[in-house]
Design an enzyme around this catalytic site. Sequence first.
Site, PDB file in Angstrom:
ATOM      1  N   HIS A 370       0.801  -1.224   0.000  1.00 52.24           N
ATOM      2  CA  HIS A 370       0.000   0.000   0.000  1.00 52.24           C
ATOM      3  C   HIS A 370       0.837   1.279   0.000  1.00 52.24           C
ATOM      4  O   HIS A 370       0.301   2.347   0.287  1.00 52.24           O
ATOM      5  CB  HIS A 370      -0.929   0.027   1.212  1.00 52.24           C
ATOM      6  CG  HIS A 370      -2.105  -0.879   1.106  1.00 52.24           C
ATOM      7  ND1 HIS A 370      -3.268  -0.530   0.450  1.00 52.24           N
ATOM      8  CD2 HIS A 370      -2.301  -2.142   1.575  1.00 52.24           C
ATOM      9  CE1 HIS A 370      -4.139  -1.533   0.522  1.00 52.24           C
ATOM     10  NE2 HIS A 370      -3.568  -2.512   1.196  1.00 52.24           N
ATOM     11  N   LYS A 561      -9.783  13.309   4.041  1.00 47.20           N
ATOM     12  CA  LYS A 561      -8.915  12.139   4.080  1.00 47.20           C
ATOM     13  C   LYS A 561      -7.951  12.296   5.250  1.00 47.20           C
ATOM     14  O   LYS A 561      -7.900  13.346   5.882  1.00 47.20           O
ATOM     15  CB  LYS A 561      -8.142  11.970   2.775  1.00 47.20           C
ATOM     16  CG  LYS A 561      -7.353  13.206   2.347  1.00 47.20           C
ATOM     17  CD  LYS A 561      -6.676  12.988   0.985  1.00 47.20           C
ATOM     18  CE  LYS A 561      -7.717  12.976  -0.119  1.00 47.20           C
ATOM     19  NZ  LYS A 561      -7.499  11.899  -1.068  1.00 47.20           N
ATOM     20  N   ARG A 562      -7.205  11.243   5.512  1.00 50.78           N
ATOM     21  CA  ARG A 562      -6.193  11.297   6.568  1.00 50.78           C
ATOM     22  C   ARG A 562      -5.221  12.444   6.292  1.00 50.78           C
ATOM     23  O   ARG A 562      -4.834  12.681   5.155  1.00 50.78           O
ATOM     24  CB  ARG A 562      -5.447   9.960   6.608  1.00 50.78           C
ATOM     25  CG  ARG A 562      -4.336   9.850   7.599  1.00 50.78           C
ATOM     26  CD  ARG A 562      -3.861   8.394   7.694  1.00 50.78           C
ATOM     27  NE  ARG A 562      -3.466   7.867   6.401  1.00 50.78           N
ATOM     28  CZ  ARG A 562      -2.214   7.888   5.919  1.00 50.78           C
ATOM     29  NH1 ARG A 562      -1.250   8.457   6.630  1.00 50.78           N
ATOM     30  NH2 ARG A 562      -1.920   7.339   4.755  1.00 50.78           N
ATOM     31  N   LYS A 567      -0.340  14.179   1.098  1.00 48.98           N
ATOM     32  CA  LYS A 567      -1.686  14.383   0.553  1.00 48.98           C
ATOM     33  C   LYS A 567      -1.964  15.856   0.268  1.00 48.98           C
ATOM     34  O   LYS A 567      -2.938  16.202  -0.381  1.00 48.98           O
ATOM     35  CB  LYS A 567      -2.724  13.800   1.506  1.00 48.98           C
ATOM     36  CG  LYS A 567      -2.635  12.267   1.618  1.00 48.98           C
ATOM     37  CD  LYS A 567      -3.678  11.712   2.567  1.00 48.98           C
ATOM     38  CE  LYS A 567      -3.520  10.202   2.748  1.00 48.98           C
ATOM     39  NZ  LYS A 567      -3.956   9.443   1.558  1.00 48.98           N
ATOM     40  N   THR A 669      -9.139   5.816  -2.517  1.00 55.78           N
ATOM     41  CA  THR A 669     -10.504   5.345  -2.805  1.00 55.78           C
ATOM     42  C   THR A 669     -11.517   6.460  -2.617  1.00 55.78           C
ATOM     43  O   THR A 669     -12.633   6.351  -3.127  1.00 55.78           O
ATOM     44  CB  THR A 669     -10.887   4.143  -1.915  1.00 55.78           C
ATOM     45  OG1 THR A 669     -10.706   4.475  -0.541  1.00 55.78           O
ATOM     46  CG2 THR A 669     -10.078   2.914  -2.277  1.00 55.78           C
ATOM     47  N   LYS A 673     -15.197   7.334  -4.603  1.00 57.46           N
ATOM     48  CA  LYS A 673     -16.477   7.612  -3.936  1.00 57.46           C
ATOM     49  C   LYS A 673     -17.078   8.913  -4.450  1.00 57.46           C
ATOM     50  O   LYS A 673     -18.286   8.994  -4.707  1.00 57.46           O
ATOM     51  CB  LYS A 673     -16.261   7.658  -2.423  1.00 57.46           C
ATOM     52  CG  LYS A 673     -15.851   6.314  -1.821  1.00 57.46           C
ATOM     53  CD  LYS A 673     -15.207   6.470  -0.451  1.00 57.46           C
ATOM     54  CE  LYS A 673     -14.555   5.163  -0.012  1.00 57.46           C
ATOM     55  NZ  LYS A 673     -13.687   5.337   1.158  1.00 57.46           N
TER      56      LYS A 673
END
Length: 837
Positions: A370, A561-562, A567, A669, A673
Amino acid sequence: MVVNNPRLITLLSEEQKADLASMEKQFAHHLEYTIGKNRFNLKNEDIYKALGHTIRDFLIDRLNVTHERYRNENPKRVFYFSLEFLMGRTLMNALINLGLYETIQVMLRGIGFELTDVLEFETDAGLGNGGLGRLAACFLDSMATLNVPGFGYGIRYDYGIFNQIIANGSQLEMPDHWDADGVPYEVVRSDISFSVGFFGHTETRVSGKGKIQHDWVPDETVLASAHDYPIPGFNTSTVNYLRLWAAKSSEEFNLDYFNHGDYMKAVQDKSISENISKVLYPNDTTEQGKVLRLKQQYFMVCASLQDILTQFRESNQNLKELPNYIAIQLNDTHPSIGIAELMRIFLDNEEMDWEPAWEIVTKVFSYTNHTVLPEALETWRVELFEKLLPRHLEIIYEINHRFLSEVRNKGILSDEEIQRVSIIEEGNEKRIRMANLAVIGSYRVNGVAELHSELIKKTIFQAFTNVFPEKFNNKTNGITPRRWLLQSNPSLANLISKRIGNGFTTDLSKLRELESFVDEADFQNDWRMVKQTAKDELSKLIKSETGITIDPKSLIDVQIKRFHEYKRQLLNILRVIALYRRIKENPSREMTPRTVIFGGKAAPGYYMAKLIIKLINNVAWVINRDPDVAERLKVVFLPNYRVSLAEKIIPGSNLSEQISTAGTEASGTSNMKFMLNGALTIGTLDGANVEILEEVGPENIYIFGLHTEEVFRLKEAGYQPADYIRKNDELHRVLLMIRENFFSMGEPGIFGPIYDSLYYTDNYLLMADFDAYDMTQNLVARDYLDETTWTKKSILNVARSGKFSSDRTIREYAKEIWKVPLLDTVPPKTIYKLPQN
């Protein structure tokens, strides 16, 4: 407790009416005898608990039938090992998959309660941190729906991912006691428990066959107790389970200590033992935290392997046949100690020779990677391993010795490459590379998006591809449409079903049929109405959660998100500050109204991620109170991001922020969504964004920024972020606002580390990508004003999202990795109908 409203009952089919009668009896029984309530003092919470027990009965009936079938047919089974399962709420998902949503809705309305209100009493089962745990949950749903004999194994943490509160702009962590009021759908298997050992030493002996055998003598023993969570398939009778292990002391109470007056010592051992399953991701910055984390990993795999072998022996006696009946998928490296544990069982308990034992092991395990970030690959100090799991360290050394001897003899790797593939990382502090153990001990290794799978072969596992070229493959992630469309956005699901039928619920590729309606004005209007209704609901949620009033007609721009530097939530808020500056410099400036929403948690020990959360909240405080901004710009941080909150945010979103540095995100992901719910993506060519671009076409997505190869070249050339800042006066001024405390008047200097990091290092190239991001966002703002064109893009995003179903992913795993059958469907008595408001 009988539904006596004829109008409601006429909405049901004959089979649903029969279900209603049965449900009423079970519900009334649980309400009175399990919950201890009567019809004169009922609250929504009581209804939820009684309903949970009622549905549990229904699930157990199907669970027993499913496992009777498995016993009779003895198919190959899949066991999904994951330290995270981010399940969210369970009850509504179960009602939808079982086809009971409408029946229960009618039943509750008949006694004066609304199902939607009742469902709000369920607490999220936050037994995961982010995408990895949510992926595991989606996969379980798809395995049951496709009739794959597949089961999850993990830990039943007493406290899940922490509850996040925002105080003075900063994240504070509070315990998440998700099961404080009980879990009505949980099945406690008190008859299933296994002993798990830690510490101690190994001894050698000569067996009756004259072989030298090793025995591990643990100093500490803990019991793993099974708790099952039924996983129903959608429109099928199949119900599999997620089995979570809770740690129990092997010695409940030391009476001798108690009788001598040492009351704390009498229960100390019990408390220490049960700490193993107390908290998801203990803070491992301390030695005690590291020990506990490694204990958790071994605890889970040790109990799970004992359980699997026990089940295997019920129908099969020859362990050589194990790969024909068992497939174990390692979800990241956290459960990879299972490879050494299964070898220990075969060598020490079964007295196998090394070669046949290793042949079996390497045909059972497969490994999902991952991350492409070398620093994110899990390693453990040899000293810690030797202390906690001495026998496993011996086995890992032997695995490594045999593997390195083999590759040296073949002469296919250089000395430097041999060092890279070694399980043992040499240096001042020897460490065990768990990813290398997983690659060597598995028969398949997969990435989770096409770009990611190619990158791991070129970077972190490059040397391994010369040894095992056949091992590596791709399995692009997916999401379950039952959770992320039917459950979270029933209005959109209904609109779609009116045009193309319900087939998309189990075959998401059928959404392509929507393309034939994309130019139809009535359909576009209906589509906009559904989206606007969802935005209205989201604006109400924001008001109730934060007190902030937003314009529900504004462009809803979302990044949830985290929190992690790669990110790049920081890039987003920098551009927000730039927008704010533009308005302040020209208060009469016209611009597309925009609401920028953030949500996500930072790891408790991740200083920079928490500082970015603080900056976002401080910027929001300033912007939302400035009369010059009016309704043109709002910034919202929704606290305590979780699955159930995502289900409310995503349907009301217009723009999905997927802006990680190219080459850092494995897949993502949340991008899928948002796409499935009609939001357009702004993103880099990273992770699954690459495949989303391929599906929707460049005209229906907003791609910007450096490509992966360009990122690597820029870093190799000696990236200097200050060069980009000096070329962009506006960016320079934005950074000065941060450095000079414009957003931190009461806490001067607090954001200095953010400024320094961006100006001097900028590991994730925000400065290099800022211009491209800003220009692309300007294009987004212009396009949003053309509602017809934007609506067409929204429809096409949904129509072309079929590839990103977890059903497709699981079909690929089943066929190409696990080699397990998709059993014939046994249709349920009740067929799902889309929920009606």
